[in-house]
Design an enzyme around this catalytic site. Structure first.
Site, PDB file in Angstrom:
ATOM      1  N   CYS A  21      48.644   6.768 -27.083  1.00 17.24           N
ATOM      2  CA  CYS A  21      47.750   6.280 -28.136  1.00 17.24           C
ATOM      3  C   CYS A  21      48.200   4.901 -28.633  1.00 17.24           C
ATOM      4  CB  CYS A  21      47.652   7.315 -29.260  1.00 17.24           C
ATOM      5  SG  CYS A  21      46.088   7.165 -30.131  1.00 17.24           S
ATOM      6  N   HIS A  27      46.120  12.127 -26.615  1.00 16.69           N
ATOM      7  CA  HIS A  27      47.399  12.786 -26.926  1.00 16.69           C
ATOM      8  C   HIS A  27      47.640  13.978 -25.998  1.00 16.69           C
ATOM      9  CE1 HIS A  27      48.352  10.661 -30.690  1.00 16.69           C
ATOM     10  NE2 HIS A  27      47.046  10.524 -30.788  1.00 16.69           N
ATOM     11  N   GLU A  40      50.272  15.538 -25.475  1.00 20.03           N
ATOM     12  CA  GLU A  40      51.275  16.486 -26.004  1.00 20.03           C
ATOM     13  C   GLU A  40      50.653  17.745 -26.600  1.00 20.03           C
ATOM     14  OE1 GLU A  40      50.574  13.504 -27.253  1.00 20.03           O
ATOM     15  OE2 GLU A  40      50.759  13.397 -29.433  1.00 20.03           O
TER      16      GLU A  40
HETATM   17  N1  GLN Z   1      46.508   3.340 -34.997  1.00 17.95           N
HETATM   18  C1  GLN Z   1      45.854   3.453 -33.718  1.00 17.95           C
HETATM   19  C2  GLN Z   1      44.381   3.729 -33.851  1.00 17.95           C
HETATM   20  O1  GLN Z   1      43.920   4.174 -34.895  1.00 17.95           O
HETATM   21  C3  GLN Z   1      46.539   4.499 -32.858  1.00 17.95           C
HETATM   22  C4  GLN Z   1      46.410   5.895 -33.412  1.00 17.95           C
HETATM   23  C5  GLN Z   1      47.381   6.871 -32.820  1.00 17.95           C
HETATM   24  O2  GLN Z   1      48.376   6.496 -32.212  1.00 17.95           O
HETATM   25  N2  GLN Z   1      47.133   8.156 -32.995  1.00 17.95           N
HETATM   26  O3  GLN Z   1      43.626   3.546 -32.951  1.00 17.95           O
END
Ligand code: GLN
Length: 533
Positions: free
Chosen positions: A382, A508, A510
């Site tokens: 992410c 994600h 995970e």
């Molecule tokens: N801050 C980034 C976004 O909002 C990544 C978010 C995250 O890593 N969950 O896109």
């Protein structure tokens, strides 16, 4: 007809109520029943999505896009079932829906009160979980400790449910603490007696006690507890401090609590099939190798902020009988002139997980750069993917003043930017791109080789996206865009084939890793780290 198990906690918080609830669910599933899990959190946030991870730990995301308490991650890892919007209910959700109904005129004529309006709303959430999941048994954990002002509406609702349904359809499991007093060298039952009394004062008679204790309790302690708490002696089980949370279901099974719950429900006590779980424990107890993986983030002082990532790394290690030692690196520390060679001297792989806000991102970019230039296996998740793109654009493509508009809204080259439908969003809560989205994989890439299929679904939680305007430039310099969401034309996975193992994803992974079924992206990353001699 669905049966309900309620897990409450007494004496102190942090007793491992979530693990107790998950263990019970795992055991009942192992006995052939369809189980579902739910958690009630007494706080007034609608969900933990807006909370600081340093206070509350990670936000776990369900496939249907709910931002939930991290205990749901334990639930999914233990029972290997996907949970959903019925699985995490907060006071905030309950009150806001009651107030909305009042404004809508649903209670016309009535004075809206805690009993019955709030309690009915909570009760409906319990039964909704049963109805929608069609589970034989729903296990509901009540957050907080009995006696907290905030959880009283939930406890009162459970009293009503116990009265309505009786003891063949509901079971109450109370988790408590039996402290050991050094000096007198004794285990003490008084806090547990008092906490059960608190529950009884609120009209609930627990059927089972799970006692967290440093040593197993003697027969005489159980007899005493039984007498004072009106709970049969055999329904009192020890939860001895375990070195590994995955041992707990077996410890509970040996004391027969799953069988006793089924007997209370008048359900057949099928033989428990715990073969996979026991095999897993054997592997965990017989790890042959070790590998150090550095996790670079800004919330590292609270490891729970990265709970699912840490678990997913461990799960992948089990596949290779390897213990993954996580080196927790605070990204802000990397912004000072640290000797990276010294920091990463034993590190065989680097992971940069998700995060929000500018603080610490420069240190993460430096870590990504170090991994890329020194051919160290890398996995970005992410924010980790977004920063990998920025690092590559700045240092390989020499693109000047490029950034994410999250950190610099006026930068010349917004290589990570808001999607157009995010530009009009005003509320912070629940408005990220959340939950499952498709991702199409390109044949011949690392991602495709990991998943061995061309269409996958993964869980998301982000607001910003890769800006496709820059795709050709990055491709020219050797970055491959191996996963795309075709419905919205969004980049989901990037990789650098020239590198030993460099891959990053917008979603994600995970959240989908299970101890018995590690996630393919973690498996290949941990393997590459092990092979990185
Ligand atoms: N801050 C980034 C976004 O909002 C990544 C978010 C995250 O890593 N969950 O896109």
């Amino acid at each position: 007809m669905t049966k309900y198990v309620f897990v409450t906690g007494g004496v102190v918080s942090g007793l491992g109520k979530g693990i107790t609830a998950s263990s019970l669910a795992l055991l009942l599933k192992a006995r052939g029943y369809k189980v579902f899990m739910q958690k009630f959190d007494p706080y007034f946030n609608i969900d933990p999505g807006t909370m600081n991870p340093i206070q509350h730990g990670e936000v776990f995301v369900t496939y249907d896009g709910c931002e939930t308490d991290l205990d749901l991650g334990h639930y999914e890892r233990f029972i290997d079932e996907e949970l959903n919007y019925t699985s995490n209910i907060t006071s905030g959700k309950i009150y806001s829906s009651v107030i909305e109904k009042e404004r809508h005129g649903d209670y016309l004529g009535a004075t809206v009160q805690l009993v019955p309006h709030i309690t009915n709303e909570i009760k409906n959430k319990v039964y909704e979980a049963g109805l929608t999941s069609k589970a034989d048994i729903v296990i509901t954990e009540i957050g907080g400790t009995v006696g907290d002002i905030e959880s009283q509406a939930f406890i009162e609702t459970l009293r009503q449910i116990q009265y309505e349904k009786g003891s063949t359809e509901t079971a109450f499991v109370h988790t408590t603490l039996i402290p050991y007093i050094i000096g007198s060298n004794e285990l003490k039952t008084k806090p547990t007696q008092n906490s059960v009394k608190d529950l009884q004062n609120m009209g609930i008679r627990p059927n089972f006690l799970v006692c967290r204790t440093p040593f197993s309790t003697s027969d005489s302690i159980k007899e005493k507890l039984s007498l004072f708490c009106s709970i049969p002696k055999e329904n009192i089980v020890d939860a001895i401090d375990a070195k590994n949370i995955y041992d707990i279901p077996i410890n509970m099974h040996k004391q027969g609590i799953d069988e006793l719950i089924l007997k209370q429900f008048n359900l057949p006590v099928n033989k428990a099939n715990l073969k996979d779980w026991e095999n897993l424990l054997y592997v965990m107890d017989n790890l042959k190798e070790e590998v150090e993986i550095a996790l670079v983030g800004k919330y590292v002082e609270l490891h729970d902020a990265y709970l699912s990532v840490a678990e997913a790394l461990k799960h992948a290690g089990y596949k290779y009988q390897t213990k993954v030692n996580i080196k927790w690196v605070n990204s802000e520390d990397l912004e000072n002139n640290l000797d990276f060679k010294e920091v990463f001297k034993n590190t065989k792989g680097i992971i940069v997980p998700g995060g929000f806000g500018n603080r610490g991102t420069l240190g993460m970019i430096k870590a990504i750069n170090y991994a890329r230039v020194n051919n160290i296996p890398f996995l970005g998740i992410c924010l980790g993917m977004q920063l990998s793109v920025i690092e590559f654009a700045r240092n390989v493509c020499k693109l000047e003043d490029c950034n994410s508009t999250e950190f610099d809204p006026l930068c010349k080259n917004p290589i990570i930017d808001l999607m157009s439908d995010q530009k009009t969003v005003i509320n912070m809560g629940g408005t990220l791109r959340l939950g499952n989205y498709n991702c199409k994989l390109t044949k011949g890439t690392l991602a495709y080789n990991d998943y061995k299929t061309d269409l996958i679904q993964e869980r998301h939680r982000h607001r910003y996206e890769f800006n496709n305007k820059y795709m050709d430039l990055l491709k020219e310099k050797g970055m491959v865009f191996s996963g795309i969401n075709e419905e919205s034309n969004l980049v989901e996975i990037i990789e650098i084939p020239k590198h030993k193992h460099f891959i990053a994803c917008q979603f994600h992974p995970e959240f989908k890793s299970r101890p018995t079924r590690p996630h393919p992206l973690f498996v290949s990353f941990v393997k590459a780290s092990i092979d990185n001699k």
